[in-house]
Design a protein around this motif. Structure first.
Motif: not given
Length: 109
Positions: A7-19
């Motif tokens: 679950a945390l890995d998903v949150a970190v990967q979503q952060f990677a795609h933030e502008p």
């Protein structure tokens, strides 16, 4: 092989795609999480339960932003990407041997 913190890995990967988020910002977040297994476990639990939806960068131009803040309304941790790790500080003091001593130091946080 399954990741220990999905679950945390998903949150970190979503952060990677933030502008505005650079690969170095993602690496810094991952390093911070790796350095504190207890925090990582708690954040993974929060992400799995829905209490943490993800991470977001602080909007540009936000003055004096703390390193990170949690918004309970959006369930998001906002991270300051412009926080310096080293802070120049001039120390001035008087002692028995001399008055007007000065030294520049660079504390790291």
């Amino acid at each position: 092989m399954a990741t220990p913190h999905p679950a945390l890995d998903v949150a970190v990967q979503q952060f990677a795609h933030e502008p505005g988020v650079a690969p170095a910002d993602v690496a810094a977040l991952q390093a911070a999480l790796t350095s504190d297994p207890d925090l990582t476990q708690r954040l993974d639990g929060a992400a799995a339960s829905g209490a943490l939806h993800g991470f977001a960068p602080t909007p540009p131009g936000t003055p004096n932003a703390p390193i990170g803040t949690y918004d309970p309304a959006s369930h998001t941790v906002t991270l300051s990407l412009n926080t310096k790790s080293k802070h120049p500080m001039q120390i001035c003091w008087d002692d028995d041997s001399r008055d007007g001593n000065e030294k520049m130091v660079y504390p790291t946080i």
